[in-house]
Design a protein around this motif. Structure first.
Motif, PDB file in Angstrom:
ATOM      1  N   VAL A 111      -3.517  -6.265   6.375  1.00 55.55           N
ATOM      2  CA  VAL A 111      -2.763  -5.138   5.494  1.00 55.55           C
ATOM      3  C   VAL A 111      -3.438  -3.819   5.820  1.00 55.55           C
ATOM      4  N   VAL A 112      -2.643  -2.840   6.407  1.00 57.08           N
ATOM      5  CA  VAL A 112      -3.347  -1.606   6.257  1.00 57.08           C
ATOM      6  C   VAL A 112      -2.762  -0.832   5.239  1.00 57.08           C
ATOM      7  N   SER A 113      -3.755  -0.445   4.278  1.00 59.05           N
ATOM      8  CA  SER A 113      -3.652  -0.013   2.967  1.00 59.05           C
ATOM      9  C   SER A 113      -4.050   1.567   3.109  1.00 59.05           C
ATOM     10  N   LEU A 114      -3.313   2.290   2.702  1.00 54.87           N
ATOM     11  CA  LEU A 114      -3.153   3.638   2.957  1.00 54.87           C
ATOM     12  C   LEU A 114      -3.668   4.489   1.593  1.00 54.87           C
ATOM     13  N   VAL A 115      -4.648   5.362   1.668  1.00 54.27           N
ATOM     14  CA  VAL A 115      -5.154   6.005   0.639  1.00 54.27           C
ATOM     15  C   VAL A 115      -5.049   7.599   1.189  1.00 54.27           C
ATOM     16  N   ASP A 116      -5.102   8.632   0.031  1.00 50.42           N
ATOM     17  CA  ASP A 116      -5.143   9.923   0.352  1.00 50.42           C
ATOM     18  C   ASP A 116      -6.593  10.281   0.517  1.00 50.42           C
ATOM     19  N   LEU A 117      -7.124  10.971   1.469  1.00 48.99           N
ATOM     20  CA  LEU A 117      -8.508  11.084   1.614  1.00 48.99           C
ATOM     21  C   LEU A 117      -8.841  12.231   0.759  1.00 48.99           C
ATOM     22  N   ARG A 118      -8.264  12.944   0.239  1.00 48.32           N
ATOM     23  CA  ARG A 118      -8.212  14.212  -0.572  1.00 48.32           C
ATOM     24  C   ARG A 118      -8.324  13.944  -1.764  1.00 48.32           C
ATOM     25  N   MET A 128      -3.982  -2.910  -5.539  1.00 48.35           N
ATOM     26  CA  MET A 128      -3.564  -3.305  -4.236  1.00 48.35           C
ATOM     27  C   MET A 128      -4.739  -3.741  -3.555  1.00 48.35           C
ATOM     28  N   TYR A 129      -5.972  -3.054  -3.536  1.00 50.29           N
ATOM     29  CA  TYR A 129      -7.084  -3.646  -2.812  1.00 50.29           C
ATOM     30  C   TYR A 129      -7.656  -4.779  -3.507  1.00 50.29           C
ATOM     31  N   GLU A 130      -7.672  -5.011  -4.771  1.00 51.82           N
ATOM     32  CA  GLU A 130      -8.144  -6.107  -5.574  1.00 51.82           C
ATOM     33  C   GLU A 130      -6.980  -7.185  -5.203  1.00 51.82           C
ATOM     34  N   PHE A 131      -5.898  -7.000  -5.259  1.00 52.49           N
ATOM     35  CA  PHE A 131      -4.962  -8.202  -4.612  1.00 52.49           C
ATOM     36  C   PHE A 131      -5.016  -8.665  -3.517  1.00 52.49           C
ATOM     37  N   LEU A 132      -5.420  -8.049  -2.550  1.00 56.17           N
ATOM     38  CA  LEU A 132      -5.642  -8.131  -1.165  1.00 56.17           C
ATOM     39  C   LEU A 132      -6.834  -9.013  -1.017  1.00 56.17           C
ATOM     40  N   LYS A 133      -7.979  -8.698  -1.706  1.00 58.43           N
ATOM     41  CA  LYS A 133      -9.288  -9.215  -1.865  1.00 58.43           C
ATOM     42  C   LYS A 133      -9.148 -10.714  -2.398  1.00 58.43           C
ATOM     43  N   TYR A 134      -8.391 -10.632  -3.560  1.00 55.53           N
ATOM     44  CA  TYR A 134      -8.291 -11.955  -4.206  1.00 55.53           C
ATOM     45  C   TYR A 134      -7.421 -12.874  -3.374  1.00 55.53           C
ATOM     46  N   TYR A 135      -6.639 -12.611  -2.683  1.00 59.49           N
ATOM     47  CA  TYR A 135      -5.764 -13.480  -1.716  1.00 59.49           C
ATOM     48  C   TYR A 135      -6.223 -13.345  -0.378  1.00 59.49           C
ATOM     49  N   GLU A 136      -7.447 -13.029  -0.302  1.00 57.04           N
ATOM     50  CA  GLU A 136      -8.244 -12.976   1.029  1.00 57.04           C
ATOM     51  C   GLU A 136      -7.482 -12.547   2.402  1.00 57.04           C
ATOM     52  N   ILE A 137      -6.688 -11.499   1.866  1.00 59.78           N
ATOM     53  CA  ILE A 137      -5.874 -10.926   3.203  1.00 59.78           C
ATOM     54  C   ILE A 137      -6.760  -9.851   3.772  1.00 59.78           C
ATOM     55  N   PRO A 138      -6.840  -9.967   5.101  1.00 64.38           N
ATOM     56  CA  PRO A 138      -7.692  -8.968   5.533  1.00 64.38           C
ATOM     57  C   PRO A 138      -7.027  -7.598   5.385  1.00 64.38           C
ATOM     58  N   VAL A 139      -7.716  -6.739   5.162  1.00 63.93           N
ATOM     59  CA  VAL A 139      -7.443  -5.344   4.849  1.00 63.93           C
ATOM     60  C   VAL A 139      -8.164  -3.984   5.591  1.00 63.93           C
ATOM     61  N   ILE A 140      -7.316  -3.178   6.053  1.00 67.45           N
ATOM     62  CA  ILE A 140      -7.747  -2.007   6.782  1.00 67.45           C
ATOM     63  C   ILE A 140      -7.545  -0.903   5.822  1.00 67.45           C
ATOM     64  N   ILE A 141      -8.566  -0.208   5.372  1.00 66.01           N
ATOM     65  CA  ILE A 141      -8.258   0.846   4.548  1.00 66.01           C
ATOM     66  C   ILE A 141      -8.001   2.296   5.373  1.00 66.01           C
ATOM     67  N   VAL A 142      -7.012   2.857   5.572  1.00 69.70           N
ATOM     68  CA  VAL A 142      -6.722   4.260   6.243  1.00 69.70           C
ATOM     69  C   VAL A 142      -6.690   5.418   5.269  1.00 69.70           C
ATOM     70  N   ALA A 143      -7.629   6.316   5.309  1.00 66.90           N
ATOM     71  CA  ALA A 143      -7.559   7.739   4.594  1.00 66.90           C
ATOM     72  C   ALA A 143      -6.765   8.747   5.375  1.00 66.90           C
ATOM     73  N   THR A 144      -5.620   8.943   4.839  1.00 67.49           N
ATOM     74  CA  THR A 144      -4.754   9.877   5.446  1.00 67.49           C
ATOM     75  C   THR A 144      -4.787  11.350   5.118  1.00 67.49           C
ATOM     76  N   LYS A 145      -4.410  12.053   5.951  1.00 66.27           N
ATOM     77  CA  LYS A 145      -4.392  13.866   5.388  1.00 66.27           C
ATOM     78  C   LYS A 145      -5.683  14.203   5.732  1.00 66.27           C
ATOM     79  N   ALA A 190      -8.534  -1.347  15.128  1.00 65.99           N
ATOM     80  CA  ALA A 190      -8.736  -2.442  14.006  1.00 65.99           C
ATOM     81  C   ALA A 190      -7.594  -3.300  13.965  1.00 65.99           C
ATOM     82  N   ILE A 191      -6.427  -2.647  14.363  1.00 63.55           N
ATOM     83  CA  ILE A 191      -5.153  -3.540  14.111  1.00 63.55           C
ATOM     84  C   ILE A 191      -5.178  -4.720  15.057  1.00 63.55           C
TER      85      ILE A 191
END
Length: 195
Positions: A111-118, A128-145, A190-191
């Motif tokens: 899952v690409v989890s998008l957050v706002d860099l600002r 959302m991040y905790e959920f993905l970690k709990y279910y052991e789903i690989p996560v890519i954090i993308v900080a936009t803008k 990463a993808i």
């Protein structure tokens, strides 16, 4: 894997499992707050102006939108969360739809989890991040803008986001801008590394 991003199209929109494509093409889901720049991220990655519709009205995506990329990969755009103008019932429905997809879909690779860099991540981002970690789903954090902040301040903002998320250093963290294409290659690396 070589992917021809010119060969990308929206495949279908699904409300539940019975509508998902039935095959074994790997999928990367994209999640984030309603106005975090998810559609712009998809369009930038696929080098298209408006394959994913950007809208002035956050909360537009209300189904899971499946994008077919060269018959080798799919992006799955999940409804943006944290948008106030949507009723509680509607939000609960989305939550269930997203959860069903994320926890039961064999094709899902990350899952690409998008957050706002600002800004610091919202409670929904953290959840959302905790959920993905709990279910052991690989996560890519993308900080936009990223283009909205002077480059000299990126590190400070990145540290604040990682701290708030309780970021796991084994996950990817990518600073991204759809305006000047910062982070585009890293995002693809990463993808593709997950499929």
């Amino acid at each position: 894997m070589e992917i021809n991003t010119h060969n990308a199209e929206i495949l279908l929109s699904a409300a539940n499992k019975s509508h998902y494509p039935q095959d074994d093409i790997p999928e990367i889901a994209l999640a984030g707050r309603s106005n975090v720049g998810k559609s712009s991220f998809i369009n930038t990655l696929l080098n298209r102006k408006n394959l994913a519709r950007t809208s002035g009205k956050p909360g537009k995506t209300q189904l899971l939108n499946f994008f077919n990329i060269d018959d080798k990969l799919r992006f799955v755009d999940v409804p943006g969360y944290g948008y106030a103008k949507v009723s509680k019932t509607e939000r609960a429905k989305w939550g269930k739809m997203i959860e069903e997809y994320l926890t039961t879909r064999d094709n899902l690779r990350a899952v690409v989890s998008l957050v706002d860099l600002r800004h610091d991540p919202s409670a929904d981002d953290v959840q959302m991040y905790e959920f993905l970690k709990y279910y052991e789903i690989p996560v890519i954090i993308v900080a936009t803008k990223a283009d909205k902040i002077p480059r000299g301040k990126w590190n400070k903002h990145e540290s604040a986001i990682k701290k708030k998320l309780d970021f796991d250093q084994t996950d990817d963290f990518i600073i991204f801008s759809s305006v000047d294409k910062t982070g585009l290659d890293q995002a693809w690396d990463a993808i593709l590394g997950k499929i």
